[in-house]
Scaffold this active site. Sequence first.
Site, PDB file in Angstrom:
ATOM      1  CD  GLU A 164      -2.866  -1.471   2.231  1.00 39.57           C
ATOM      2  OE1 GLU A 164      -2.900  -0.632   3.135  1.00 39.57           O
ATOM      3  OE2 GLU A 164      -3.602  -2.472   2.210  1.00 39.57           O
ATOM      4  CG  ASN A 205      -0.363  -6.919  -1.810  1.00 43.45           C
ATOM      5  OD1 ASN A 205      -0.906  -7.521  -2.750  1.00 43.45           O
ATOM      6  ND2 ASN A 205      -0.865  -6.904  -0.577  1.00 43.45           N
ATOM      7  CG  HIS A 241      -9.629  -5.957   0.206  1.00 41.11           C
ATOM      8  ND1 HIS A 241      -9.923  -7.111   0.912  1.00 41.11           N
ATOM      9  CD2 HIS A 241      -8.320  -5.705   0.425  1.00 41.11           C
ATOM     10  CE1 HIS A 241      -8.826  -7.530   1.536  1.00 41.11           C
ATOM     11  NE2 HIS A 241      -7.842  -6.699   1.250  1.00 41.11           N
ATOM     12  CD  GLU A 270      -4.456  -7.979   1.279  1.00 36.61           C
ATOM     13  OE1 GLU A 270      -5.372  -7.317   1.789  1.00 36.61           O
ATOM     14  OE2 GLU A 270      -3.244  -7.698   1.406  1.00 36.61           O
ATOM     15  CG  ASP A 272     -12.352  -9.309   1.124  1.00 37.60           C
ATOM     16  OD1 ASP A 272     -12.431  -8.242   0.502  1.00 37.60           O
ATOM     17  OD2 ASP A 272     -11.633  -9.450   2.143  1.00 37.60           O
TER      18      ASP A 272
HETATM   19  O1  9MR Z   1      -7.149  -8.963   7.921  1.00 35.74           O
HETATM   20  C1  9MR Z   1      -6.392  -8.029   8.647  1.00 35.74           C
HETATM   21  C2  9MR Z   1      -7.139  -7.668   9.935  1.00 35.74           C
HETATM   22  O2  9MR Z   1      -7.246  -8.796  10.778  1.00 35.74           O
HETATM   23  C3  9MR Z   1      -6.423  -6.545  10.637  1.00 35.74           C
HETATM   24  O3  9MR Z   1      -7.184  -6.123  11.747  1.00 35.74           O
HETATM   25  C4  9MR Z   1      -6.231  -5.384   9.669  1.00 35.74           C
HETATM   26  C5  9MR Z   1      -5.489  -4.239  10.324  1.00 35.74           C
HETATM   27  O4  9MR Z   1      -5.337  -3.166   9.465  1.00 35.74           O
HETATM   28  O5  9MR Z   1      -5.502  -5.823   8.526  1.00 35.74           O
HETATM   29  C6  9MR Z   1      -6.197  -6.790   7.815  1.00 35.74           C
HETATM   30  O6  9MR Z   1      -5.527  -7.117   6.621  1.00 35.74           O
HETATM   31  C7  9MR Z   1      -5.281  -6.052   5.705  1.00 35.74           C
HETATM   32  C8  9MR Z   1      -4.027  -6.430   4.942  1.00 35.74           C
HETATM   33  O7  9MR Z   1      -2.978  -6.656   5.819  1.00 35.74           O
HETATM   34  C9  9MR Z   1      -3.655  -5.351   3.931  1.00 35.74           C
HETATM   35  N1  9MR Z   1      -4.753  -5.022   3.076  1.00 35.74           N
HETATM   36  C10 9MR Z   1      -6.007  -4.739   3.715  1.00 35.74           C
HETATM   37  C11 9MR Z   1      -6.388  -5.880   4.658  1.00 35.74           C
HETATM   38  C12 9MR Z   1      -7.756  -5.636   5.269  1.00 35.74           C
HETATM   39  O8  9MR Z   1      -7.755  -4.514   6.087  1.00 35.74           O
END
Ligand code: 9MR
Length: 352
Positions: A164, A205, A241, A270, A272
């Site tokens: 990011e 990513n 996402h 990732e 969903d």
């Molecule tokens: O799935 C992850 C969640 O359990 C955490 O609380 C969150 C914290 O920011 O991060 C989530 O995963 C993220 C990933 O690392 C990067 N892209 C976005 C994902 C969803 O927020």
Amino acid sequence: MHYSFRRKLHALIAVLAAAGLITTLTAAPASAGGHRDTLGDLAAARHKYLGSATDNPQFADAAYLKILGKEFNSNTAGNALKWYATEPQRGVFDYTLSDQILNFARAHRQFFRGHTLIWHNQLPEWLTSGTWTAGELRAILKNHITQVVRHYRGKIPAWDVVNEAFNEDGTYRETLFYNTLGPGYIADALRWAHQADPQAKLYLNDYNIEAIGPKSDAYYNLVKSLKAQGVPVHGVGVQGHLALQFGYPTSLRDNLQRFADLGLDVAITELDIRMILPADDAKLATQAEWYGNVTKACLAVRRCVGITIWDYTDKYSWIPAFFPGEGAAHPYDENLLPKPAYYAIRAALRGR
Ligand code: 9MR
């Protein structure tokens, strides 16, 4: 490694089946038992992986783990490899959480994506509360990457090195790293990771880069210039996402292809597909169609190596906490039962 053996085995089965020499094993119903007809098997027959993210609390749920181990041929840690978890104190590394997930993946012959080395979220307190000169931060970053990647050398074949890094308009996100070190931190991070494990595929990513637009253009220009400079970058991870209310990213396939044409791997990292709750049959049908379309987009691009769902079930979704009133984003429901999306992924993998 085991994964590539299994890939070869499936490729061989696919060739023999196509030649009419054997009846294809992947045609057997899931209820026939064994590992012959899972999402992972169907993906492997197409030379891709179909994976799920997971997290440590889920390890208390035997029914969940059974599906995770059986249905998917790739795995990743949703949180356990983030900086706060792996280096909770400066210079003190802890692999307890990540080992739990990686050991499970290895026991189930799953491919593994390492997520993530550099991100502006989920950093340890000691790092965010400190004030650092550029020289200090560079040394901290180099040490973190070197230690973690070296620790898992040969065990984690693909890493999200930087996560990011861009804003929606394609400008650099002003993170601790960017603000202190400038944009060169990305090339440095890739070089350090490469030194620590020369075999690992190194990815950048991000989310909202599914479609062609300012943000994916920023990645396109960056990876093109990094490659021209000989910086070790091997892939772009498109998080995926998605949300029904924002429409399907119709340029996904072309977008993946343009990165592939630069000589890079691409992956959906990732996936969903959330909706405004409550879910109903129409929304679940649209969601299923989108899951099928994303799968087809990856299948259509030779260098798309696979798809990771950001945990396979609504039971452990990150979404309701982040987007109140939204959810039902995953291909299995809260009771671990497959939804229409699950069957749409299967159909797409079978070329239907
Ligand atoms: O799935 C992850 C969640 O359990 C955490 O609380 C969150 C914290 O920011 O991060 C989530 O995963 C993220 C990933 O690392 C990067 N892209 C976005 C994902 C969803 O927020």
